[in-house]
Each structure stands twice: as structure tokens, then as C-alpha cells.
Design a protein around this motif. Structure first.
Motif, short mmCIF file in Angstrom:
data_model
loop_
_atom_site.label_atom_id
_atom_site.label_comp_id
_atom_site.label_asym_id
_atom_site.label_seq_id
_atom_site.Cartn_x
_atom_site.Cartn_y
_atom_site.Cartn_z
N VAL A 153 -3.24 5.53 13.68
CA VAL A 153 -1.90 5.01 13.44
C VAL A 153 -1.94 3.65 12.74
CG1 VAL A 153 0.16 4.14 14.59
CG2 VAL A 153 -0.80 6.32 15.25
N TYR A 154 -2.93 2.81 13.11
CA TYR A 154 -2.91 1.45 12.57
C TYR A 154 -3.83 1.22 11.39
CZ TYR A 154 -0.01 0.20 16.48
OH TYR A 154 1.03 0.14 17.35
N LEU B 171 -2.19 7.89 6.65
CA LEU B 171 -1.24 8.73 7.40
C LEU B 171 -0.51 7.90 8.46
CD1 LEU B 171 -0.08 11.52 8.10
CD2 LEU B 171 -2.00 11.83 9.65
N GLY B 172 -1.27 7.03 9.14
CA GLY B 172 -0.67 6.20 10.17
C GLY B 172 0.37 5.26 9.59
N ARG B 173 0.05 4.71 8.42
CA ARG B 173 0.99 3.82 7.76
C ARG B 173 2.27 4.58 7.45
NH1 ARG B 173 -3.04 1.38 4.62
NH2 ARG B 173 -2.63 2.85 2.96
N ALA B 174 2.09 5.82 6.98
CA ALA B 174 3.26 6.64 6.67
C ALA B 174 4.07 6.91 7.93
CB ALA B 174 2.81 7.95 6.03
N ASP C 276 0.83 -1.21 0.00
CA ASP C 276 0.00 0.00 0.00
C ASP C 276 0.86 1.25 0.00
OD1 ASP C 276 -2.32 -1.38 -0.08
OD2 ASP C 276 -2.69 -1.32 2.08
N LEU C 277 1.98 1.19 0.73
CA LEU C 277 2.86 2.36 0.78
C LEU C 277 3.45 2.66 -0.59
CD1 LEU C 277 4.79 1.99 4.12
CD2 LEU C 277 3.27 3.83 3.44
N GLY C 278 3.65 1.61 -1.39
CA GLY C 278 4.15 1.84 -2.74
C GLY C 278 3.23 2.75 -3.52
#
Ligand SMILES: Nc1ncnc2c1ncn2[C@@H]1O[C@H](COP(=O)(O)OP(=O)(O)O)[C@@H](O)[C@H]1O
Ligand SMILES: [Mg+2]
Lengths: 388, 306
Positions: free
Chosen positions: B170-171, B175-178, A251-253
Motif C-alpha cells: 500500500v505504501y 498499485l498501493g499509490r493508486a 508519480d501518479l501523473g
């Protein structure tokens, strides 16, 4: 575009504010207005710090927003400009409403603001929506039409303190190619990729992406903006986020993308290319084997839907069979239209998949040619293919 | 027995407040690996902003409606969020690539600046002040001899709602992932297209907003505010910091667990042993936990952050 978006925001804000002023429960609007008045009084008391304090106050934000909208408007299209001027004026107007201590007048102005804000926010939101769709269509069309030279590196220098890591290297990558950058340890391969993705700022020369300067001596675009321009970098050592799940890494990708449907399609596609990842989606990425981590790194970089994919030694420390799989996939990804700059020490494999190659030695390009020619040349065979 | 439960209740409420503040320390540490010494001053600012806004709104000390209370709360939380943002932008961001010790010293500087600047007569002044009662803190009911105040219930519900929102953020969100990605590896996070500077700023905003909420609730509960540079604020912040460390700094669950543990320990120690030794006992707990688990209760690995 941005101006229109901001003015839509300001409009909406005014709507809320006006509504509060006019109809707020418990006269909150009026009390907030009084607060504004007090702030202004403190500011005008002639104390410099009170001015700063007043700016910090919530309502200081209004004129600031208006100012931003106006400045942005000057750089934007006609409609955006008109909208932001309007928003700016209304914001100032709103400020006066806050200074107005007589209740009736405050409420009246509040009503007016609500109507004006609505009149502004509605059309501009629609405008923004239409414009953004049109812009996306245009971007897709231009990406299709674009061909030719994608990346140009002109006599690039990079220093790490006193270490002169790159000594004026130049290279070119054409649309649709796989170009490989070969060289031993410490030659400067990783540094080259770092300069392309904005992680280091060059001390000389420049980098052009489709004719646009992305890094020069005076500064480089920050990495996140370079990603937005379509360059995706799978770093040396894979750069997996071990504390996140495989799915979260993927997902970050796609962090910069908003097109959910297309992301879902690309994810599905990536998982078809790397079926092993599908079985491990909910697992922590730190528990993957080296080969799986490399697959994840490539899949993740692909999810940014890059036009230029930078791969730093994807075969490092992998078993030969896995290396084969990875190189096959690199070829497949390229066939689907992604241009690839491949950094490798495994010259044998890299020259098999690449169209063109550059050889780097202690920060200088010592040779460059078609991959086939390089693979046949004596120097390369001696130095990198263990033949000789 | 009701004495025990009474202490437990007060400790639990206190623990929730510690947890709210500890979250700010933990979020920032998780992302930047540095201890934001100015955090306890943001707690102080939260309470004092509320006082100032109440004054400006001409709030009298007896009757306040819910609307006004919420308005004041919201405004001072927003103001503290803005202060957190500004501190990060002006003081810490320019030092992003400097040695860690520089940022630490800067944080102490920021802390001193806030404590002394806010003592100016036109800001908050240098005297203790009475805090307007945003809610009636005495109303309540009895359960088996234990007095339960509505205000305590509100505090707990409010604190837990904020913590739940934070962990959702956060989870479960982008934004939380970032944030978690940055806490693991900032460089690689930027290669994902994450605007790292902006996400770090958001972290400060979040932490400061939580701290402000805790500060206001504390001020209202006590009914008075110590002057901005008073050691009672510093001690309050320090204890919240201990909570973060005991729970495992960098871990959200840890901050909550540490907060409750320290809050309850402090009250029980004060009630059964001696209130003058309560602080010493809290520090004793810190030492004990660190001897058994050097990285705190929830601090399993060093890379497991935010
Ligand atoms: N962060 C750094 N600080 C100082 N020197 C560095 C740094 N990174 C790389 N170098 C130096 O720059 C040169 C090129 O390194 P690098 O680009 O990593 O080479 P390669 O990827 O080809 O192995 C080497 O001499 C290395 O020691
Ligand atoms: Mg390398």
C-alpha cells in the motif's frame, strides 16, 4: 500483441505446471491432478452449479486462458495467432494430463508439457519484446509526424438528469495551439472538459481525437483509456491528493507510463519549471498553498506527457503574481509542443496567451475567433474584460 | 503470573487473526466507504475450502507433509481471492453509482447467499466437520510455566509477514499509490489514468486472500469447523469488524492495533472475569473507544484512508 503476451504467459504457466506434475515435491503435482479429476467428476455429475464451481477451480483457468488466447489470436497478426493456437492446444492437452489418474503417464505428460511450454514461452517472449519495441518506435514516429486537427467536438450535448448543461457545442483544436474556452459561472466550461476526459457521457454529438471517436451518445471511453490516448486533464479545484506526498502526486501523473528513464527526465524538467515543488517533494500535498497546489496539478498533468492538456481555471483564487507565473508556464509548456485547451474566467490573461478562443454562455457557443480579435471585440470587452 | 502470560499469548495470537480479517474490512471501506458484510463469509469459505481440498486430495487426518499443507493453504487462499473478485464484479460493481444503502443491502444478500449456498450437500454440507490438522497444533515447549505451541508462533509470524507485505504494497508500490489515490477521490484518480475498476477489484482480492488465511488458521487451531451458516462465523467476523472500527476504520495500522487490543482484552476478560461476559466486555471496549475517539484509535481525519 496481446495474444502473444498471453501465450507467453500460458507457456510459462504450463512450464511450471508440467514441472510440478513431473517432479513436484511430495507428489503435489499428482495430487493437484487428482483434484482436477475430482472437479471434473463433480461437473459431469450433471449438476449445473458444480460446473460453475469447476470453472472457478484453479484449473478451470487453463482452458479459459486458452480460449482467450485463441479469440485474441483471431484478431492479431499471423505469428501471434499461431502462437496462441499452439498455447490453446497445449492447454487442452494439459487438461487431459490432469484427468489422467495413472501416475507414470501423468508424469510423462508433465515432462512433455514442460518442454512444450518452454518451447512456446521462450520464442513468444522474445517476439513480444521485439514487437513492443517496434511499436513504441512507431508510436514516437507517428506522434512526430502527426499534425493538423487534434480535437474535434461535434454538436455535443450533455445532460445532468433534467439539466441541459451543453446544448450542441462544436469546437476544434489544432495541433500545437492554445485554445481558450471562456464563460461565466455555470456556462458549461467544466462540463465540456469532463466530456472530453470521459467523466461524463454525452447525450448527443461526439468527440474525436485525431479522427478517432472517444465519446458518443452510445458511450465514452473510460477516463484511464483517454489518458492513454494522450489527453491529460487538470480538473477544477486542482484535484490534489492531500493524503499523499507531493512526490507521490507527481508519480501518479505518470501512472500509465513505463519508461522510467523518460519519466525521471520529465520529472526533473517539471521541477525546473516549478522549483517550489522541488523543495516540498516529501511534504503532504494537503499542506501546500493554493498556488503551489495549482503548480502541482499542472506539473502532474504534464507528467502524463499529454498531447492535449486540459486546464480548468488554473488561475482561480490565486494572487495576481502567482497567476502571472502560471500563465507564463502555460505558454512555455505550449512552446515545447503540448496543445492546450484552457478554460478560464480570467479572459484578459487567457486571451493574451491563447491563439484562439470560444465563448460559452449557458451551454452554447456564442462567439469564436482568433484570440486577438476576441480581445478587441466589444461584446467580450463588455462582458468579460470589465471594459465598457 | 504464568496464567496472565498464558492469556496474553493466546490473546495475541487471536488478535493477529482478527487483524488479518479487519484489514479486509478496512481496505474496502477505505476505498468504497462501505462495509462489506460478506467479508466474514469469505473467512468461513477459506476454512471450508481447505477442508474440501484436503478431502479431495485424500488427505488423512494424522500425517500431512508440509508440502501438502502449503498446497492446500495456497489453493484455498487463491479460491477465496477468486470469490472476492467475483463478488465485487457481479454484486458490487453494477451498483458503483447507486445510493450507498443499495450496496449495503446487496452485501447482506451476498452474505446470506454464501451462507446458504455452501450448506448444500454437494458443497460443504450443513454439519460441523473435523478440520484436518495441517500442522501438529499440540507440539510446543514451556517457557516459565507458559505453554507455547509452535502453531501459535507460526500463526503470528505468518500474520505479521502478511501484514508487512500488505503495508509495503500500500505504501511503496504503484498499485498501493493508486489505491490511496482512489480512496481520497475516485474521479480524480481516474483522470490520472488509473483504471479504478481494476484497482478496486484488486482490493477485494487482497482482502479476501487475507481473510482466507485467517479462516484456515482458525479452523486448524480449533480442530473443527462450524457449519457454514453458524453464528460462530458471524460472531468471529463481527469481532474483526469491531477491531477495524476500534482501530479506526480505513486505517491499516488501526486494523492491526484494534485486532491485538480486542484479541487480548477478550482473553483477559475471559480468564479473569468470566468467559460468558467476554463478548460483552469486548463491546464495552468498542463503546469506550468510540466515546473518547469517535473515529477510532488511528482514525485521525476522515480523509486519511487506506
Ligand atoms: N453534477 C452536476 N449535477 C447537476 N448539474 C450540474 C452538475 N455539474 C454541473 N451542473 C450544472 O451544469 C451547468 C454547467 O456547469 P459547469 O460545467 O460546472 O459550469 P462552469 O464550469 O462553466 O462554471 C450548471 O448549470 C451547473 O449547475
Ligand atoms: Mg467550472
Amino acid at each position: 500483441m496481446k495474444a502473444a503476451r498471453i501465450s507467453a504467459g500460458v507457456g510459462a504457466l504450463l512450464c511450471v505446471l508440467g514441472f510440478l506434475l513431473w517432479w513436484g515435491p511430495d507428489h503435489v503435482g499428482y495430487k493437484i491432478a487428482l483434484l482436477g479429476l475430482q472437479t471434473a467428476w463433480h461437473a459431469s455429475a450433471g449438476l449445473a452449479w458444480a460446473g460453475v464451481g469447476a470453472l472457478l477451480m484453479v484449473f478451470g483457468a487453463l482452458p479459459c486462458l486458452a480460449g482467450v488466447a485463441i479469440i485474441r489470436g483471431l484478431h492479431d497478426g499471423r505469428l501471434g495467432r499461431a502462437a496462441s493456437w499452439g498455447a490453446g492446444l497445449i492447454a487442452w492437452f494439459g487438461l487431459f494430463a490432469l484427468f489422467e489418474p495413472r501416475e507414470e503417464l501423468g508424469y510423462g505428460i508433465g515432462l512433455l508439457l514442460t518442454l512444450l511450454g518452454a518451447a512456446l514461452a521462450g520464442p513468444t517472449s522474445i517476439y513480444v519484446w521485439v514487437r513492443s519495441r517496434a511499436a513504441r518506435d512507431r508510436a514516437v514516429a507517428s506522434a512526430k509526424a502527426a499534425s493538423g486537427t487534434l480535437l474535434v467536438v461535434e454538436s455535443l450535448d450533455v445532460h445532468y438528469g433534467a439539466v441541459h448543461a451543453l446544448k450542441g457545442i462544436s469546437l476544434e483544436v489544432q495541433q500545437g495551439e492554445i485554445v481558450t474556452l471562456l464563460g461565466g459561472n455555470g456556462a458549461g466550461k467544466t462540463t465540456t472538459l469532463r466530456a472530453l476526459s470521459g467523466l461524463v457521457t454525452p447525450s448527443g454529438g461526439r468527440v474525436l481525437l485525431e479522427g478517432r471517436e472517444i465519446a458518443t451518445r452510445t458511450g465514452a471511453l473510460p477516463p484511464d483509456q483517454i489518458v492513454r490516448l494522450g489527453v491529460s486533464h487538470a480538473p477544477e479545484g486542482r484535484g490534489i491528493f492531500a493524503n499523499l506526498t507531493v512526490r507521490e502526486n507527481l508519480d501518479l501523473g505518470a501512472y500509465q507510463r513505463r519508461d522510467r528513464a523518460a519519466i525521471a527526465r520529465d520529472l526533473e524538467h517539471a521541477l525546473t519549471l516549478f522549483p517550489r515543488l522541488r523543495e516540498r517533494l516529501r511534504q503532504r500535498a494537503g499542506t501546500l498553498s493554493g498556488g503551489e497546489q495549482q503548480m502541482l496539478a499542472i506539473a502532474r498533468a504534464m507528467l502524463a506527457r499529454p498531447r492535449l492538456l486540459l486546464l480548468d481555471e488554473p488561475s482561480l483564487c490565486l494572487a495576481p503574481t502567482i497567476t502571472q507565473v502560471i500563465f507564463q508556464i502555460i505558454r512555455d509548456i505550449n512552446k515545447e509542443g503540448t496543445t492546450i485547451l484552457l478554460v478560464e474566467q480570467n479572459a484578459h490573461q487567457a486571451l493574451k496567451v491563447a491563439h484562439k478562443g470560444y465563448v460559452l454562455e449557458t451551454g452554447e457557443i456564442v462567439m469564436h475567433d482568433d484570440a486577438k480579435v476576441l480581445a478587441a471585440s466589444d461584446e467580450v470587452r463588455k462582458a468579460y474584460l470589465g471594459v465598457g | 503470573m504464568s496464567f496472565f502470560f498464558g492469556l496474553l499469548l493466546v490473546g495475541f495470537v487471536q488478535g493477529c487473526l482478527y487483524a488479518l480479517i479487519a484489514l479486509g474490512y478496512t481496505l474496502v471501506f477505505g476505498i468504497l466507504q462501505f462495509i462489506n458484510f460478506a467479508h466474514s463469509d469469505v473467512v468461513m469459505l477459506g476454512a471450508w475450502f481447505a477442508w474440501k481440498y484436503a478431502q479431495w486430495m485424500g488427505v488423512s487426518f494424522s500425517v500431512i507433509s508440509i508440502g501438502t499443507s502449503l498446497g492446500i493453504l495456497g489453493l484455498s487462499v487463491l479460491s477465496c481471492a477468486a470469490v472476492g473478485f467475483t463478488i465485487e464484479r457481479l454484486a458490487y460493481r453494477p451498483l458503483r453509482h447507486a445510493p450507498r444503502i443499495n450496496i449495503l443491502i446487496t452485501a447482506i444478500g451476498v452474505s446470506l447467499f454464501l451462507e446458504n449456498f455452501t450448506q448444500l450437500p454437494y458443497v460443504f454440507g450443513s454439519r460441523d466437520k473435523a478440520m484436518p490438522q495441517l500442522l501438529d497444533v499440540y507440539a510446543g515447549f514451556d517457557v516459565g510455566g507458559v505453554r507455547v505451541q509452535y502453531f501459535q508462533i507460526i500463526t503470528v509470524v505468518f500474520a505479521f509477514a502478511l501484514m508487512a507485505l500488505l503495508s509495503l504494497l500500500v505504501y511503496r508500490t504503484r498499485l498501493g499509490r493508486a489505491m490511496r489515490a482512489i480512496s481520497f477521490d475516485t474521479r480524480t484518480a481516474s483522470l490520472m489514468g488509473i483504471p479504478t475498476g481494476r484497482v478496486i477489484a484488486y482490493t477485494f482480492v487482497l482482502g479476501s486472500a487475507l481473510a482466507a488465511a485467517a479462516g484456515i488458521l482458525t479452523g486448524v487451531a480449533f480442530g473443527s469447523l462450524s457449519q457454514p451458516s453458524s453464528t460462530s462465523w458471524i460472531r468471529f467476523g463481527l469481532k474483526a469488524f469491531i477491531c477495524a472500527v476500534v482501530g479506526g476504520i480505513g486505517s491499516i495500522e488501526g486494523a492491526v492495533a484494534g485486532g491485538l487490543l480486542i484479541g487480548i482484552t477478550e482473553q483477559l476478560a475471559g480468564g479473569y472475569i468470566s468467559s460468558s461476559y467476554a463478548d460483552a466486555i469486548v463491546f464495552g471496549v468498542l463503546i469506550l473507544v468510540l466515546m473518547v475517539r469517535p473515529s477510532g484509535i488511528f482514525g485521525v481525519t476522515m480523509r486519511e484512508k487506506v
